[in-house]
Design a protein around this motif. Structure first.
Motif, mmCIF file in Angstrom:
data_model
loop_
_atom_site.group_PDB
_atom_site.id
_atom_site.type_symbol
_atom_site.label_atom_id
_atom_site.label_comp_id
_atom_site.label_asym_id
_atom_site.label_seq_id
_atom_site.Cartn_x
_atom_site.Cartn_y
_atom_site.Cartn_z
ATOM 1 N N ARG A 263 65.272 22.097 47.282
ATOM 2 C CA ARG A 263 65.108 22.855 46.042
ATOM 3 C C ARG A 263 66.334 23.763 45.819
ATOM 4 O O ARG A 263 66.855 24.325 46.766
ATOM 5 N N TYR A 264 66.709 23.924 44.557
ATOM 6 C CA TYR A 264 67.790 24.836 44.145
ATOM 7 C C TYR A 264 69.058 24.644 44.970
ATOM 8 O O TYR A 264 69.745 25.603 45.291
ATOM 9 N N PRO A 332 63.664 16.260 44.219
ATOM 10 C CA PRO A 332 62.232 16.012 44.048
ATOM 11 C C PRO A 332 61.782 16.273 42.617
ATOM 12 O O PRO A 332 62.306 17.152 41.945
ATOM 13 N N ALA A 333 60.813 15.469 42.147
ATOM 14 C CA ALA A 333 60.367 15.572 40.774
ATOM 15 C C ALA A 333 59.119 16.439 40.649
ATOM 16 O O ALA A 333 58.620 16.652 39.565
ATOM 17 N N ARG A 334 58.614 16.918 41.766
ATOM 18 C CA ARG A 334 57.418 17.750 41.709
ATOM 19 C C ARG A 334 57.720 19.139 42.229
ATOM 20 O O ARG A 334 58.556 19.337 43.087
ATOM 21 N N SER A 335 57.009 20.090 41.681
ATOM 22 C CA SER A 335 57.170 21.442 42.184
ATOM 23 C C SER A 335 55.780 22.041 42.356
ATOM 24 O O SER A 335 54.846 21.651 41.667
ATOM 25 N N ARG A 337 53.033 25.235 42.172
ATOM 26 C CA ARG A 337 52.809 26.290 41.198
ATOM 27 C C ARG A 337 53.570 27.557 41.608
ATOM 28 O O ARG A 337 54.175 28.249 40.792
ATOM 29 N N GLU A 339 56.305 27.819 43.318
ATOM 30 C CA GLU A 339 57.738 27.676 43.023
ATOM 31 C C GLU A 339 58.021 27.877 41.539
ATOM 32 O O GLU A 339 59.034 28.454 41.149
ATOM 33 N N GLU A 340 57.094 27.407 40.717
ATOM 34 C CA GLU A 340 57.328 27.534 39.267
ATOM 35 C C GLU A 340 57.294 28.986 38.815
ATOM 36 O O GLU A 340 58.095 29.411 37.987
ATOM 37 N N TYR A 343 60.477 30.546 39.934
ATOM 38 C CA TYR A 343 61.595 30.110 39.104
ATOM 39 C C TYR A 343 61.576 30.819 37.748
ATOM 40 O O TYR A 343 62.615 31.234 37.234
ATOM 41 N N ALA A 344 60.357 30.980 37.203
ATOM 42 C CA ALA A 344 60.239 31.649 35.902
ATOM 43 C C ALA A 344 60.773 33.080 36.010
ATOM 44 O O ALA A 344 61.501 33.557 35.120
ATOM 45 N N LEU A 347 64.474 33.028 36.098
ATOM 46 C CA LEU A 347 65.022 32.716 34.769
ATOM 47 C C LEU A 347 65.030 33.948 33.875
ATOM 48 O O LEU A 347 66.015 34.220 33.180
ATOM 49 N N ILE A 351 68.171 35.668 32.091
ATOM 50 C CA ILE A 351 68.300 35.973 30.657
ATOM 51 C C ILE A 351 68.756 37.418 30.490
ATOM 52 O O ILE A 351 69.668 37.724 29.711
ATOM 53 N N PHE A 388 61.966 41.644 27.785
ATOM 54 C CA PHE A 388 62.167 40.785 28.959
ATOM 55 C C PHE A 388 61.826 41.529 30.244
ATOM 56 O O PHE A 388 61.369 40.936 31.217
#
Lengths: 758, 154
Positions: A263-264, A332-335, A337, A339-340, A343-344, A347, A351, A388
């Motif tokens: 990842r990353y 990998p194509a899956r992450s 929850r 990790e998401e 990541y959010a 992000l 920003i 933000f």
């Protein structure tokens, strides 16, 4: 001998090290790296020593020091200008190269190569603008001195912590570049894994020092600039926040990357490298002179080399990142929850980083291109960042309290806290709860979005803050009190505490003015609202202009005192110490003495200076001098000259004499007051107005309490009036408490890592 | 890249570009190649331009030294120059020059100004009526303006 030799020797060491690495000769490399660091260390020591003994034969020492400073401020002069900071920075980078000797992997060798080249580049920049440049002409007896505003204990430490933080980003930068290169080719997996940990640890140090340095700078600005604000979104401040934000993002992604190397694998090293890039950016903003800022007075000559370095260090990670991304797209194509969520949060942080970056850099760019100048003030940053920031806090809360087992619960809590936050945006107990005073935009046209965000109630910060604190508690309960976990909880708790401080403190600050006659000691006077403070500002109804509105606060004058401190006379030789010497014609001398006699001839004014034991004649342009006045004169000696009293003797030809009273270290006006609310004492103390030979400085009264500060600063002096501005600043100390939590928490994380990977 | 993260990334990019576009178009322009815009008024950017105009109209000249980072300049703009009565006097009685000290070093040197904010009032024949260093609150500034108007005969 010029000490620049040390820099050349260090460069030679650097070249040797590069050769050693390229040829695979271990001993050559070791010797080269050692020389590089050793000579840079020596150069730093020489410069520090020159400051310690006030050796004004160096221009740099003359410019930033004075013999009357306490040792503490003398030493702070080392990092007061570009020359000294670059030298110090070069040494830190070289230290990184030496540290890399500990590791033997191929990755470390290549990273070492990059670090050595960086150190060489910095040494080159020092040579362009050397701190060892001699003072042009005869060395003066006294230095010009630091800007009086910089004479502050916090400011003395600010550059040191800044550059310790900046210096610590060089090794992770090099490591990340080589890591990108090697992992894209699929080589050296084990070394790569080890490197993520090393880079992480360096970044943690850099983060801690940057945090401390910004806090010190903030405390200094709060005290010294007299604004009573700790952050003004000045380009240099914003530019310093940028590496900190990038480091924060890089730290989070690197931890995640270490957990799962797939990842990353591009973003984590690229952001790690950019931590260094943004320190260069911050330097460019400070030194290039392109950016208009209160800090621009330190702009200097190596500016274009800083810009070049900025270009290179911005492009290299980007190109390598894109290259690796193109090669390893089979990630990998899956992450999960978790990790998401993570990541959010990163992000949103990115920003915010972009908003700060854009706000700093687009005005000068647009101005260069079109001559248009935009009003990017603190409201720009506050307005855009606030929504933000709320989002970031909410997602942080979710991330901290989330675990697979309490998945539903965590999301329910998130929804509830977000809902309450939205509601809180509309609840305004008073007019001063508007989050941003958007009327202070210089133009009256208020775009819809600005008006909308500006109307948000400051209460909206409370639910996210409560959520983060609650989530910290949940996390501590789930994960237990392991060192690292405590660290993580402290850091994020610190963020919540700071959030309350930065939003509420400026909003609820009240500002008053009051003035006393000098002899009104013991008199109590009501404090008048000086004007609408920021929170009230948007009322916009000038009819209720508030200067004459008394408040429940009052002040008592406790005393006024004026005195002169630290006459510099000690730095100048007296008349008899001069006449005892064997004077040689044509040499330049400095002498101090009292006026005994003054004679105006058609050529010059002759002044006879004495110190009671012996006397000497000084020839100067006409002055109005009084008998008995103490003077300092510098000039060339001519022996055997006809004197006004008929004899012949030595005369000092002085182009200008100085009155010693003007050479006083500082004149101080000191005012003691007590501030009351009703009958209750809120705070008391001393404020000062200090006049130096090279400027003035106001030292405010700051009485710190847990609820907030009483802050008072003297206004301009008018006759025998003492007038001051008093501010009551609640919540302010939450900011400093939060910073302390940041440092403590990250300290624990560093400690844990050292135990886990000794 | 996993699907959810792809969506998040695109959203973030959208936010960034939206912000960049919107803020560029909505941030107030404080000066362009012709004038500086402070408190809804047009200010000449150089002393020369202002002087020429002052001579033509035979009006008093107000030369205001400022920078973008100066806190007290901002206070001047929002709390003093914008106050309706002061704003009206500035608009009707004065030819205004705003010298940006970061850009216009020539006029800064000409008047020997060290730090912003700083104001100099002059007659059209370049006689200095008054120098006002530092920040002055609105009520006092109004009194200063009245005195200058009286003395300048503008």
């Amino acid at each position: 001998m010029s000490w620049d030799l040390l820099l050349y020797a260090a460069s030679a060491g650097g070249v040797l090290a590069v050769a050693g690495i390229a040829l695979g000769r271990e001993r050559v490399r070791r010797a080269g790296t050692g020389m590089l660091f050793g000579f840079l260390l020596a150069a730093n020591l020489v410069l520090t020593y020159a400051f310690a003994v006030s050796d004004f034969s160096y221009y740099y020492v003359w410019k930033f020091s004075s013999s009357v400073y306490p040792l503490y401020y003398k030493l702070s002069g080392v990092l007061a200008g570009q020359e000294g900071t670059l030298l110090f920075w070069a040494m830190l980078i070289a230290g990184g190269a030496l540290w890399l000797e500990r590791h033997s992997s191929l990755l470390s060798r290549r990273a070492q190569l990059v670090v050595v080249v960086l150190a060489l580049y910095f040494t080159g920049m020092v040579l362009v603008q050397s701190p060892f440049e001699p003072y042009p002409g005869a060395p003066p007896a006294e230095g010009y001195g630091l800007n009086p505003l910089l004479l502050d204990p916090w400011m003395a430490l600010h550059p040191l912590t800044t550059f310790l933080g900046y210096g610590a980003t060089a090794v992770p930068f090099a490591g990340a570049l080589v890591y990108l290169l090697m992992s894209a080719r699929g080589s050296g997996d084990a070394a790569c894994r080890e490197w993520v940990t090393e880079g992480l640890q360096w970044l943690r140090y850099a983060w801690v020092f940057s945090t401390i340095s910004m806090a010190f700078g903030g405390i200094w600005a709060y005290k010294t600039l007299g604004w009573g604000g700790f952050w003004a979104w000045d380009p240099v401040e914003s530019a310093m926040l940028l590496p900190w934000m990038v480091m924060t993002a890089a730290l989070h992604l690197s931890v995640e990357h270490r957990r799962n190397m797939r990842r990353y694998s591009v973003l984590a090293p690229v952001l790690t490298a950019y931590s260094f890039t943004f320190t260069v950016f911050a330097t460019a903003v400070t030194r290039s002179g392109i950016f208009e800022s209160v800090h621009a007075f330190i702009a200097g000559g190596a500016g274009k080399y800083v810009m070049l370095l900025l270009g290179i260090s911005a492009l290299a990670p980007l190109c390598l990142g894109v290259w690796k991304w193109l090669r390893v797209r089979g990630a990998p194509a899956r992450s999960t929850r978790r990790e998401e969520i993570f990541y959010a949060a990163v992000l949103v942080l990115m920003i915010m980083t972009f908003i700060v970056f854009y706000g700093v850099s687009f005005p000068p760019v647009v101005k260069l291109l079109t001559a248009k100048k935009y009003a990017v003030t603190k409201q720009f940053f506050n307005l855009w960042l606030y929504p933000f920031f709320l989002m970031l806090l909410l997602i942080t809360g979710l991330g901290l309290s989330y675990s697979e087992r309490r998945r539903r619960e965590a999301f329910r809590e998130f929804a509830v806290f977000s809902g309450v936050t939205l509601l809180a945006m509309f609840i305004k107990p008073g007019e001063n709860f508007n989050i941003v005073d958007y009327t202070s935009f210089i133009s009256a046209t208020k775009p819809l979005l600005y008006a909308t965000v500006g109307e948000i109630s400051a209460l909206s910060i409370l639910p996210p803050v409560a959520y983060v604190l609650y989530a910290c508690w949940i996390r501590a309960r789930i994960r237990g009190l392991r060192l690292r976990e405590v660290g993580v909880v402290l850091i994020h708790g610190g963020l919540a505490v700071i959030a309350v401080g930065v939003v509420f403190s400026p909003l609820f600050t009240s500002e008053f003015s009051v003035s006393f006659k000098r002899d009104e000691v013991g008199v109590e006077k009501p404090l008048m609202y000086a004007e609408f403070h920021e929170g009230f500002g948007r009322l916009g109804t000038w009819g209720v202009h508030t200067r004459e509105v008394p408040s429940e606060y009052s002040a008592v004058l406790l005393g006024v005192r004026e005195y002169v401190e630290g006459l510099r006379s000690g730095a100048y030789p007296s008349v008899s110490s001069l006449t005892e010497r064997n004077l040689s014609e044509g040499e330049v001398y400095t002498v101090r003495g009292y006026v005994e006699q003054a004679v105006l001839t058609e050529h010059a004014m002759f002044i006879k200076l004495t110190d009671g034991m012996s006397s000497v004649w000084v020839a100067s342009p006409p002055y109005r001098v009084a008998k008995g006045e103490e003077l300092v004169a510098t000039g060339m000696v001519l022996l055997d000259v006809p004197l006004p009293d008929g004899g012949r003797g030595a005369v000092l030809l002085s182009e200008a004499v100085s009155f010693l009273r003007e050479l006083a270290f500082r004149e101080v006006q000191e005012v003691r007051v007590e501030v009351l609310r009703g009958e209750r004492t809120l705070g008391r103390g001393v404020m000062k107005y200090e006049s130096y030979s090279n400027g003035d400085a106001r030292r405010p009264l700051i009485d710190r309490n847990l609820w907030g500060d009483v802050f008072a600063v003297l206004d301009m002096r008018v006759g025998d009036e003492v007038s001051m501005t008093v501010r009551i600043k609640p919540f302010i100390n939450l900011v400093w408490i939060g910073v302390a939590l940041f440092v403590l928490g990250m300290g624990l994380c560093i400690l844990q890592e050292r135990r886990a990977n000794p | 890249m996993p699907a959810v993260e792809k969506v998040l990334t695109l959203l973030a990019l959208g936010a960034v570009f939206g912000f960049a576009y919107y803020s560029l178009n909505s941030t107030p322009v404080i000066s362009d190649s012709n004038f500086t815009y402070i408190a809804e008024l047009e200010w000449y950017k150089t002393y020369e331009e202002g002087l020429r105009e002052a001579k033509q109209q035979n009006r008093t000249l107000m030369v205001y030294f400022w920078t973008i980072w100066c806190i007290y300049c901002e206070k001047y703009h929002t709390e003093v120059f914008s106050r309706p009565d002061i704003n009206a006097i500035l608009a009707e009685r004065f030819v205004r020059v705003a010298v940006d000290m970061d850009v216009n070093k020539r006029d800064t040197r000409r008047f020997g100004v060290q730090a912003p904010p700083y104001i100099v009032f002059l007659t059209p024949d370049e006689r200095v009526i008054m120098r006002v260093p530092g920040y002055v609150p609105a009520d006092e500034f109004r009194r200063i303006l009245d005195a200058v108007v009286e003395e300048g005969g503008a």
